[in-house]
Scaffold this active site. Sequence first.
Site, PDB file in Angstrom:
ATOM      1  N   HIS A 123       0.850  -1.188   0.000  1.00 60.29           N
ATOM      2  CA  HIS A 123       0.000   0.000   0.000  1.00 60.29           C
ATOM      3  C   HIS A 123       0.884   1.236   0.000  1.00 60.29           C
ATOM      4  O   HIS A 123       2.008   1.211   0.494  1.00 60.29           O
ATOM      5  CB  HIS A 123      -0.921   0.005   1.231  1.00 60.29           C
ATOM      6  N   ASP A 131      -8.084  -4.729  -0.453  1.00 59.50           N
ATOM      7  CA  ASP A 131      -8.537  -5.327  -1.709  1.00 59.50           C
ATOM      8  C   ASP A 131      -8.345  -6.838  -1.727  1.00 59.50           C
ATOM      9  O   ASP A 131      -9.050  -7.553  -2.447  1.00 59.50           O
ATOM     10  CB  ASP A 131      -7.788  -4.712  -2.894  1.00 59.50           C
TER      11      ASP A 131
END
Length: 445
Positions: A322, A381
């Site tokens: 991320h 996700d």
Amino acid sequence: MDSNSYLYKVLENNKIDPELYTKYNVKRGLRNADGTGVLVGLTRVGDVHGYIMDEGERIPVDGKLYYRGYDVEDLVYHAAQEQRYGFEETIYLLLFGDLPTKAELEEFSDLLGEKRALPNNFAEDTIMKVPSPDIMNKLARSVLTCYAYDDRAEDLSPENILRQSIDLIARFPTMVAYAYMAKKHYYDHESLFIHSPGKTKSTAETLLSLIRQDQKFTRLEAEILDLALVLHAEHGGGNNSTFAVHLISSADTDTYSAIAAGVGSLKGFKHGGANIKVMGMMEDIKKGVKNWENEGEVADYLIKILKGEAFDRTGLIYGQGHAVYTISDPRATLLRNKAEALAKEKGFYEEFNLYRTIETLVPKVFKQVKGSDKSICTNVDFYSGFVYHMLGIPTELYTPIFAISRVAGWCAHRMEEIISGGRIIRPAYKCVQPRLPFIPIADRK
């Protein structure tokens, strides 16, 4: 001139030497050289915390996500303890900046329920007559069409923007569900089922009832979808879609144009469509790994993916890493814990364990292949698509569900930009095209 010649011109005349970005210290992707984001604004809406800077060094820490200063983990925990859905409270908090009292929450939830239905003839004229094979495309067009149904569409007063925001937040589940049903009917040639949205259901319950023919769902199903909505509602001002809303809003345009821009941004695979990539990768892994319980076999396949030898050959393990979170993504942790219970109920526990195995192995595999000690955490996700899959939600609705949630954050940021922004956002681009003398048309070759 044939089409290939035109394409050649386009490709050649839009190339920029990568070294020029370094020469002119360009903040590509609005990021600094150390990967941190370029500071371009201030916000009180949300905060994403994944590292600290100590004497110029980026130090990883456990990830934290705050909505209006409140830890999202506390929002989730207390909603669960009180056996209620949390997304409506989250919307209220993001829009108004305060936690609602019980009476305020009930009144606000009732208001959302009253506004779920679309304007008269909207579904027939806007959605059914002009369906789309892509739900996000249809959602963006539906948002823009709302302009035509609003007598005060151009009114930029905070009072009016708040009204428009609540209308859109309430309508998003209905617009998404109807767009999906139209797509199933006109493109997939299935029977058309259109349900009226109930006025007393939560957002999660509303969506499940609208997209299912029998309108039935379990409490656990609604709870985990509600959790996903809470976790996706806001992620700071710098994420691509929220920044797009800030950008468009700074030009003093209408609410519908600004929110449609957010939908367009979220549609991209590098943003809201990322969990679809995860699901594709996981299907590939399930086919390529014979024994899901064998960590060595799973690791070997992950190495192939990382080397660009498997799945889509990009060398990316989707759902891992991320831009801000380093050690952990709190959204992924919360969703994973709830996903385990759903996996047991739905008979997906073996598959859930494969997800956990991959989550554990990725940092080791990354270090082995890349020789890097960079902290890599599983992001939201990785689990969101799996959760939707267990809920029986089709892939084409994954990103629209994200939009149903994130529109709350977009509207909060739009309000903030209108009230406190004050200047149109206009970053600089340096032109590196050499000056050329004009050539008369008769002399051109």
